[in-house]
Design a protein around this motif. Structure first.
Motif, mmCIF file in Angstrom:
data_model
loop_
_atom_site.group_PDB
_atom_site.id
_atom_site.type_symbol
_atom_site.label_atom_id
_atom_site.label_comp_id
_atom_site.label_asym_id
_atom_site.label_seq_id
_atom_site.Cartn_x
_atom_site.Cartn_y
_atom_site.Cartn_z
ATOM 1 N N LYS A 48 -6.293 2.127 -4.336
ATOM 2 C CA LYS A 48 -4.842 2.194 -4.197
ATOM 3 C C LYS A 48 -4.237 1.007 -4.957
ATOM 4 O O LYS A 48 -4.516 -0.156 -4.634
ATOM 5 C CB LYS A 48 -4.430 2.138 -2.721
ATOM 6 C CG LYS A 48 -4.810 3.388 -1.929
ATOM 7 C CD LYS A 48 -3.964 4.587 -2.359
ATOM 8 C CE LYS A 48 -4.246 5.801 -1.489
ATOM 9 N NZ LYS A 48 -3.402 6.958 -1.845
ATOM 10 N N GLN A 85 5.060 6.868 1.989
ATOM 11 C CA GLN A 85 4.243 7.775 2.802
ATOM 12 C C GLN A 85 3.265 8.564 1.935
ATOM 13 O O GLN A 85 2.114 8.791 2.328
ATOM 14 C CB GLN A 85 5.149 8.738 3.586
ATOM 15 C CG GLN A 85 5.923 8.079 4.713
ATOM 16 C CD GLN A 85 5.006 7.419 5.739
ATOM 17 O OE1 GLN A 85 4.019 8.008 6.181
ATOM 18 N NE2 GLN A 85 5.316 6.189 6.113
ATOM 19 N N ASN A 86 3.717 8.975 0.754
ATOM 20 C CA ASN A 86 2.818 9.667 -0.165
ATOM 21 C C ASN A 86 1.709 8.742 -0.652
ATOM 22 O O ASN A 86 0.555 9.163 -0.806
ATOM 23 C CB ASN A 86 3.599 10.200 -1.375
ATOM 24 C CG ASN A 86 4.215 11.559 -1.097
ATOM 25 O OD1 ASN A 86 3.692 12.337 -0.312
ATOM 26 N ND2 ASN A 86 5.332 11.844 -1.730
ATOM 27 N N ILE A 88 0.393 6.306 0.962
ATOM 28 C CA ILE A 88 -0.552 6.047 2.056
ATOM 29 C C ILE A 88 -1.423 7.265 2.348
ATOM 30 O O ILE A 88 -2.650 7.144 2.509
ATOM 31 C CB ILE A 88 0.211 5.613 3.329
ATOM 32 C CG1 ILE A 88 0.920 4.268 3.099
ATOM 33 C CG2 ILE A 88 -0.734 5.507 4.515
ATOM 34 C CD1 ILE A 88 1.843 3.871 4.226
ATOM 35 N N HIS A 89 -0.811 8.451 2.387
ATOM 36 C CA HIS A 89 -1.521 9.626 2.899
ATOM 37 C C HIS A 89 -1.939 10.623 1.814
ATOM 38 O O HIS A 89 -2.799 11.454 2.081
ATOM 39 C CB HIS A 89 -0.643 10.353 3.929
ATOM 40 C CG HIS A 89 -0.243 9.490 5.086
ATOM 41 N ND1 HIS A 89 -1.143 9.051 6.037
ATOM 42 C CD2 HIS A 89 0.966 8.969 5.448
ATOM 43 C CE1 HIS A 89 -0.519 8.308 6.937
ATOM 44 N NE2 HIS A 89 0.762 8.243 6.607
ATOM 45 N N ASN A 90 -1.330 10.579 0.650
ATOM 46 C CA ASN A 90 -1.650 11.563 -0.394
ATOM 47 C C ASN A 90 -2.766 11.034 -1.299
ATOM 48 O O ASN A 90 -2.568 10.052 -2.014
ATOM 49 C CB ASN A 90 -0.399 11.864 -1.225
ATOM 50 C CG ASN A 90 -0.609 13.035 -2.170
ATOM 51 O OD1 ASN A 90 -1.725 13.539 -2.323
ATOM 52 N ND2 ASN A 90 0.469 13.475 -2.801
ATOM 53 N N PRO A 91 -3.935 11.666 -1.317
ATOM 54 C CA PRO A 91 -5.041 11.166 -2.157
ATOM 55 C C PRO A 91 -4.775 11.331 -3.651
ATOM 56 O O PRO A 91 -5.460 10.714 -4.466
ATOM 57 C CB PRO A 91 -6.238 12.013 -1.707
ATOM 58 C CG PRO A 91 -5.634 13.249 -1.125
ATOM 59 C CD PRO A 91 -4.326 12.835 -0.518
ATOM 60 N N ASN A 94 -2.246 7.430 -6.223
ATOM 61 C CA ASN A 94 -2.967 6.173 -6.006
ATOM 62 C C ASN A 94 -2.319 4.981 -6.690
ATOM 63 O O ASN A 94 -2.912 3.901 -6.705
ATOM 64 C CB ASN A 94 -4.414 6.307 -6.495
ATOM 65 C CG ASN A 94 -5.226 7.251 -5.630
ATOM 66 O OD1 ASN A 94 -5.009 7.343 -4.427
ATOM 67 N ND2 ASN A 94 -6.141 7.976 -6.249
ATOM 68 N N GLU A 110 -3.333 -0.248 2.924
ATOM 69 C CA GLU A 110 -4.232 0.618 2.163
ATOM 70 C C GLU A 110 -4.448 0.118 0.742
ATOM 71 O O GLU A 110 -5.460 0.453 0.113
ATOM 72 C CB GLU A 110 -3.675 2.057 2.116
ATOM 73 C CG GLU A 110 -3.702 2.774 3.445
ATOM 74 C CD GLU A 110 -2.620 2.306 4.403
ATOM 75 O OE1 GLU A 110 -2.721 2.595 5.603
ATOM 76 O OE2 GLU A 110 -1.674 1.632 3.941
ATOM 77 N N LYS A 139 -8.564 -0.040 7.042
ATOM 78 C CA LYS A 139 -9.056 0.868 8.080
ATOM 79 C C LYS A 139 -10.376 1.498 7.649
ATOM 80 O O LYS A 139 -10.522 1.925 6.497
ATOM 81 C CB LYS A 139 -8.007 1.959 8.333
ATOM 82 C CG LYS A 139 -8.367 2.897 9.479
ATOM 83 C CD LYS A 139 -7.273 3.924 9.689
ATOM 84 C CE LYS A 139 -7.635 4.855 10.825
ATOM 85 N NZ LYS A 139 -6.601 5.884 11.043
#
Length: 272
Positions: A48, A85-86, A88-91, A94, A110, A139
């Protein structure tokens, strides 16, 4: 990472004495190619990546040229939240570009790669803040296997090198180690990097020279989620009483005569 100045850019850099010198350093084609190479390299590793630029003109140009989302001062709060949000959560997302507004008021644990295109002089506080962005606990990661990368892209033989030395000295004093990279391995072999031809470099140079001095200035720092609306608060000279909210209040005593004072019948009987 030392990025050699393109000959045409360096010639203009020596001739110009105003604020556009900073813009020439940031828009150096070799710096852009190094940034694009590092972004691609770490995206292939599924890292990321956050790219920081204090100069908004360069930030928008880099982001649009690489087709990545960016956050700066005029970006609405809803758009900022959507991008974060994208990220953090969208693979599939990056990499994001952020201006100086990202120095405060947001947390992205992240992220593990930070690329600094331009910075605020030799600010040690800013260096510590940005370094802390990628050193947060991740995490589901093992401490021994975790690696964070902090790249500071510097145009060679310019005033950026002077400021970079000050920031590096601060990192050493804090116990961090750093390495000066004069040549990125694999950069020349990478395909389809921007501004690889003289024609493209001449076109971007004309855009930089046509820019105003306001474009060369750094963005004024505001919170990432601060409101863009102007405040209605006004300054004025006042007394200490006004600080407690007693501007238009006065204290007055009123005396009532005994004859007019209301008495309940029960109390009248008791007194008799």
């Amino acid at each position: 990472v030392w990025c050699p100045m393109a000959p045409e850019f360096f010639r203009e850099y020596l001739a110009i004495k105003n604020r556009k010198r900073k813009l020439l350093c940031v828009m150096n084609p070799n710096k852009f190619r190094a940034c694009q190479f590092l972004v691609r390299y770490h995206e292939r590793r599924n890292d990321k990546v956050i790219v920081f630029s204090d100069n908004v003109f360069a930030l928008r140009h880099y982001a649009r040229k690489m087709d990545r989302p960016f956050i700066d001062g005029p970006t609405s709060q809803s758009e900022r939240l959507r991008i974060l949000q994208n990220f953090i959560h969208n693979p599939k997302l990056n990499c994001i570009f952020i201006s100086k507004v990202g120095d405060n008021s947001f947390d992205l644990p992240e992220a593990n790669v930070l690329i600094q295109v331009s910075s605020h002089g030799g600010s040690r506080r800013q260096e510590a803040q940005r370094l802390g962005r990628i050193l947060r606990a991740k995490k589901d990661s093992v401490a021994e296997e975790f690696n964070a990368y902090f790249y500071s892209l510097v145009s060679q033989d310019t005033q950026e090198m002077h400021y970079s030395t000050k920031r590096q000295r601060f990192l050493v004093n804090q116990g961090y180690s750093y390495k000066v990279v004069t040549k990125l391995v694999g950069l020349e072999e990478e395909q389809d990097l921007g501004y690889s031809t003289k024609r493209e470099q001449a076109e971007i140079l004309q855009k930089v020279l046509a820019a105003t001095e306001a474009d060369a200035e750094e963005e004024k720092a505001t919170g990432l989620f601060s409101s863009k609306s102007k405040s209605n608060v006004k300054r004025r000279v006042a007394s200490m009483a006004s600080m407690s909210g007693a501007d238009n209040m006065t204290y007055m005593e009123y005396s009532q005569s005994k004859t007019k004072q209301f008495k309940h019948p029960l109390f009248k009987k008791l007194r008799k």
